[in-house]
Design a protein around this motif. Structure first.
Motif, PDB file in Angstrom:
ATOM      1  N   LEU A   1       1.155  -1.252  -0.003  1.00  0.00           N
ATOM      2  CA  LEU A   1      -0.181  -0.028  -0.100  1.00  0.00           C
ATOM      3  C   LEU A   1       0.749   1.326   0.345  1.00  0.00           C
ATOM      4  O   LEU A   1       0.661   2.081   0.006  1.00  0.00           O
ATOM      5  CB  LEU A   1      -0.716   0.266   1.282  1.00  0.00           C
ATOM      6  N   ALA A   2       1.686   1.012   0.334  1.00  0.00           N
ATOM      7  CA  ALA A   2       3.002   2.562   0.203  1.00  0.00           C
ATOM      8  C   ALA A   2       3.337   3.032  -1.428  1.00  0.00           C
ATOM      9  O   ALA A   2       3.754   4.157  -0.905  1.00  0.00           O
ATOM     10  CB  ALA A   2       4.090   1.927   1.351  1.00  0.00           C
ATOM     11  N   ASN A   3       2.974   1.912  -1.918  1.00  0.00           N
ATOM     12  CA  ASN A   3       3.303   2.420  -2.992  1.00  0.00           C
ATOM     13  C   ASN A   3       2.267   2.973  -3.849  1.00  0.00           C
ATOM     14  O   ASN A   3       2.865   3.310  -5.166  1.00  0.00           O
ATOM     15  CB  ASN A   3       3.962   1.174  -3.802  1.00  0.00           C
ATOM     16  N   LEU A   4       1.027   2.912  -3.724  1.00  0.00           N
ATOM     17  CA  LEU A   4       0.203   3.009  -4.092  1.00  0.00           C
ATOM     18  C   LEU A   4       0.029   4.501  -5.106  1.00  0.00           C
ATOM     19  O   LEU A   4      -0.233   3.707  -6.165  1.00  0.00           O
ATOM     20  CB  LEU A   4      -1.308   3.060  -3.290  1.00  0.00           C
ATOM     21  N   GLY A   5       0.332   5.360  -4.650  1.00  0.00           N
ATOM     22  CA  GLY A   5       0.315   6.547  -4.587  1.00  0.00           C
ATOM     23  C   GLY A   5       1.148   7.427  -5.727  1.00  0.00           C
ATOM     24  O   GLY A   5       1.344   7.874  -6.976  1.00  0.00           O
TER      25      GLY A   5
END
Length: 879
Positions: free
Chosen positions: A149-153
């Motif tokens: 989820l840390a890489n979604l943005g």
């Protein structure tokens, strides 16, 4: 006195009658009667008279101007119907053969269409991909993992080939309605998740961006099944507040029927996404490709994008590359190969039926040669004769298609009930008789009707008129060409049936081997059920561990229970729960760690699951939170990393060798079990962690396993009572035996074996009809010859042996041709479906025995009839 002037409609009809006078005496007579009746009855009867006159006129014009082909078609249809009525037994056999074959292919297409071709009720599902991260350094083997989820943005901003990226995960939740708690599967998704998948709610709306914020998250979308069962399909449910995990949520929409994506969700709640570079939560990330972008282009660009992001921010959670895969094939797994193989088997059945019906029509045509010759002598053209025979074949093929549709309607749902719907069942995959399926059925009926009618009609129309008429009344012995056609088609039927039977034998062997295999545990006499903890009532691991300890103690004391425990990953889990680890004293691989299956269990799990302890000990009360971390490993794990040495006392660590996780001491070795396959995880490698010491993984849901001395389901009421005594608000679900979980796990294999066996039986039945039909027809043509043999002293056994020898010749030829085909086909079956327990040679032997037995049984009745034929009656041409 002048007669009243006819009304305008009558005058117009009269004028039309005069114009048609030289073409239609019927129309002129009708209008003459019209004038007489009108003058006699007056204007009051004008309306009725005009109506009858108009009907008469239309009929007259239709008879005059009906195209000649239509008149001929009507005559051909009447001739075909008379042929059906004259020989009802043969017609029933033909229609039944067509119905079985077309029904099998219609059912196969309806399933293939539902899984592989239809849109799954989504908008452009074939443009949706699943994203994963590749943590392998450039030049190293791929190390593909889930999405963080840390890489979604950063991925959303940097990508140039995707229209949108969504994220979702699954969890368990407790839905309380009218004071009754129920465990439901909840999808936790971003606001744009449904737009990316391409699904629209049946009623209401999806989540807004405001509802997907951490401060809100108060909306919920219901699944169709939950809406119907718990809310009575009430369209007024929108705006209603419901209790989910002790928190009030407002219903904003209901999803369409069949949609349960992701993770078999019964309802959906917002993820509450906020960009956080330290959030290591793993999520499922679907994305939609931009128009015109291929999958290869997307993977190339995503790889380059991931490398750029890593160079800009070389954090541990930032991957070096990326991978995108099509969503539909990933959801289906091995099922497409199975479905295509079953479609091919259904086509083999169709070919057998085609050969069978062609043989029956050819024999029927040979019996009707005299009638055909007489009609030709009276002026019937060869084209007309061809058309009549083809009309008959199309008629019976159409009736067979109707029977096939009825067979499909009755059988397709029970068959799909066997299918493995774990992944694909999250979408609308229910087979149905829709327009594409009906179109395929009509096309099959047309093609088969033309094919089975051409050969008999050509042979019948080519027969010389004078030769046939001269031969009528004589012996009626078959010509060499006719015998070759009849026998050749039977040989083809037997060969195709042999191939089907060989495939079914391979599948049957594999399924039996799977059923006999222990899989490393004892799946008999074990009850299982799932328990889901809500974060509101059980916010931490210690409370959950205390509850499980009390529950296991109560279950252990139940009469009929011998052991009980809980695990975070149920036996025969369809997915993969893995962990990266390092071994003290063993050089780690380039990707930074090894991979193993991971299980978190309570003490006594190995006894409850029937997994033997090979060395060391099980977990017990010593393995608490404040004690030294420990681990139990499988025999395969121990043999791989400490070959020839005792693993007891060795150390392993989750994650990197220099990571923050503590070293764990190996305290025991247990038998290896067969896990769900994964190319990166060695088969049988697994470690087990004590629940009280676990700090990561899916700890909010466990599967309880109770070993019983009698029937497992007899213990279910007492198990429910034990849970309710500890927490009446905590629901349990999926209450099945361990044998039932195994049956679900092997659903693909069972479906394949069941359908292949059914198709093999149908093919063998049709081949038996073919053998019987040819021998019976040949017998009827050879009655004079057999009568002479009997008159000259041939014993009944000799006559019987003559027919059996003919059947034996057909069987040998069919088995030889079938063996050649099967040797090329059977080894190409999916080797991964049944990795052990199959033998091509044994399957061929069994198929050979089954086909030969079928040919023998089919020939017994004609042989017995031949032995009973009296000489005088046979020489006169009657049986």
């Amino acid at each position: 006195m002048n007669a009243p002037r006819p009304p305008v409609p009558v005058r117009l009809y009269a004028r039309a009658a005069r114009l048609l006078g030289d073409l239609s005496d019927e129309a002129a007579a009708a209008f003459a009667d019209l004038y007489d009746e009108h003058r006699a009855r007056g204007r009051r009867a004008a309306a009725g008279v005009c109506l009858r006159a108009g009907v008469d006129l239309v009929r007259a014009v239709a008879r005059i101007h009906r195209p000649r082909p239509l008149r001929a078609l009507g005559q051909d249809l009447r001739w075909a119907l008379r042929r059906v009525r004259r020989r009802p037994a043969v017609s029933v056999v033909i229609v039944a053969s067509m119905g079985l074959a077309i029904g099998a292919n219609t059912a196969a297409f309806s399933v293939v269409n539902a899984f592989l071709l239809r849109s799954w009720s989504t908008d452009g599902v074939d443009r949706v991909v699943r994203l994963r991260e590749d943590h392998a350094r450039p030049g190293d083997p791929p190390d593909v993992r889930g999405f963080t989820l840390a890489n979604l943005g950063s991925w959303r901003r940097a990508n140039t080939v995707l229209d949108a990226i969504a994220a979702g995960t699954g969890t368990s939740a407790t839905l309380t309605l009218d004071g009754r708690p129920e465990r439901v599967a909840a999808g936790v998704v971003t606001a744009n998740f449904f737009d990316v998948i391409g699904i629209r709610p049946a009623i209401g709306r999806t989540f807004t961006a405001e509802e997907d914020s951490p401060a809100r998250r108060d909306a919920v979308i219901l699944g169709d099944a939950l809406w119907r069962t718990r809310f009575g399909a009430d369209p007024g449910v929108l705006g209603r507040s419901i209790d989910l995990n002790g928190r009030a949520r407002v219903v904003v929409g209901v999803m369409p029927r069949g949609f349960r994506h992701p993770y078999q969700s019964d309802l959906w709640v917002p993820l509450g996404y906020r960009e956080d570079a330290a959030d290591t939560t793993g999520v499922y990330a679907p994305a939609r490709l931009k128009p015109g972008v291929s999958l290869a282009q997307a993977n190339t660009e995503l790889d380059a994008m991931a490398r750029r992001l890593h160079d800009a921010n070389p954090a541990p959670t930032t991957p070096f590359g990326a991978q995108a895969t099509w969503l539909r094939p990933e959801m289906l797994g091995r099922l497409p190969g199975v479905l295509y193989a079953l479609g091919a088997a259904a086509l083999l059945v169709l070919l057998i039926a085609t050969a069978n019906v062609t043989n029956l029509l050819l024999a029927q045509g040979l019996d009707q040669q005299t009638e055909t010759a007489v009609r030709a002598a009276l002026g019937a053209t060869r084209g007309r004769l061809l058309r009549q025979h083809v009309t008959y074949s199309l008629l019976v093929s159409g009736l067979g298609a109707v029977a096939g549709l009825l067979l499909t309607f009755w059988s397709v749902r029970p068959l799909v009930g066997l299918s493995p719907l774990y992944g694909a069942g999250e979408f609308d995959i229910e087979p149905r008789l829709d327009w594409p399926t009906l179109g395929v059925t009509a096309g099959l009926a047309l093609v088969v009707g033309l094919v089975v009618g051409v050969v008999p009609s050509l042979r019948a129309s080519r027969a010389g008129t004078s030769d046939v008429l001269r031969a009528s009344g004589r012996s009626g012995t078959l010509s060499a060409g006719s015998r070759r056609w009849l026998r050749g088609l039977v040989v083809a039927e037997l060969a195709l049936a042999f191939v089907l039977l060989a495939g079914a034998a391979v599948m049957g062997q594999g399924l039996l081997a799977m059923a006999r295999d222990t899989w490393g545990l004892d799946r008999h006499h074990a009850l299982t059920f799932d328990v889901a903890f809500s974060n509101a009532r059980y916010p931490d691991r210690d409370r959950r561990a205390a509850f499980l300890a009390d529950l296991v103690a109560r279950l252990d004391r139940l009469p009929g229970a011998s052991a009980a425990a809980a695990t975070t990953t149920a036996p025969f889990f369809a997915g993969t729960e893995a962990a990266v680890f390092n071994v003290d004293g063993v050089e780690p691989p380039a990707r930074g760690g090894f991979l193993s299956h991971s299980r978190t269990v309570t003490p006594g799990y190995f006894a409850a699951a029937g997994i033997p302890i090979v060395a060391g000990r099980d977990f017990d009360d010593r393995d608490r939170t404040d004690a030294a971390p420990v681990v139990v490993v499988s025999q395969s794990f121990a043999d791989r990393y400490w070959p020839g040495r005792s693993p007891i006392g060795r150390r392993v660590r989750r994650g990197a060798a220099d990571g923050p996780w503590p070293w764990m001491e190996v305290i025991g070795v247990v038998g290896s079990i067969r896990e769900n396959g994964d190319l990166d995880i060695p088969a049988g490698d697994a470690w087990y962690l004590p629940y009280r010491q676990a700090t990561s993984g899916p700890l909010d849901q466990v599967t309880v396993v109770v070993r019983t001395t009698g029937s497992p389901l007899d213990l279910l009421p007492a198990a429910r009572a034990a849970v309710s005594a500890l927490d009446a608000q905590l629901p349990i679900s999926d209450t099945v035996t361990l044998d039932d979980r195994f049956a679900r796990y092997t659903a693909t294999e069972r479906l394949t074996t069941t359908l292949t066996g059914a198709l093999g039986a149908v093919g063998l039945f049709l081949a038996a009809i073919g053998v019987y039909g040819v021998l019976a027809f040949s017998l009827s043509r050879r009655l004079p010859e057999l009568g002479i043999r009997a008159a000259l002293g041939a014993a009944p056994s000799a006559v019987r042996a003559l027919i059996l020898r003919e059947a034996l010749g057909l069987a040998i030829a069919g088995l030889g041709a079938g063996a050649l085909l099967a040797v090329g086909v059977v080894p190409r079956l999916d080797a991964d479906l049944f990795p052990t327990g199959t033998s091509t040679a044994l399957a061929l032997v069994r198929a050979m025995a089954g086909t030969a037995m079928t040919a023998l049984v089919s020939s017994l009745i004609p042989a017995a009839r031949a032995a009973r034929v009296p000489p005088i009656g046979a020489m006169r041409g009657g049986a």
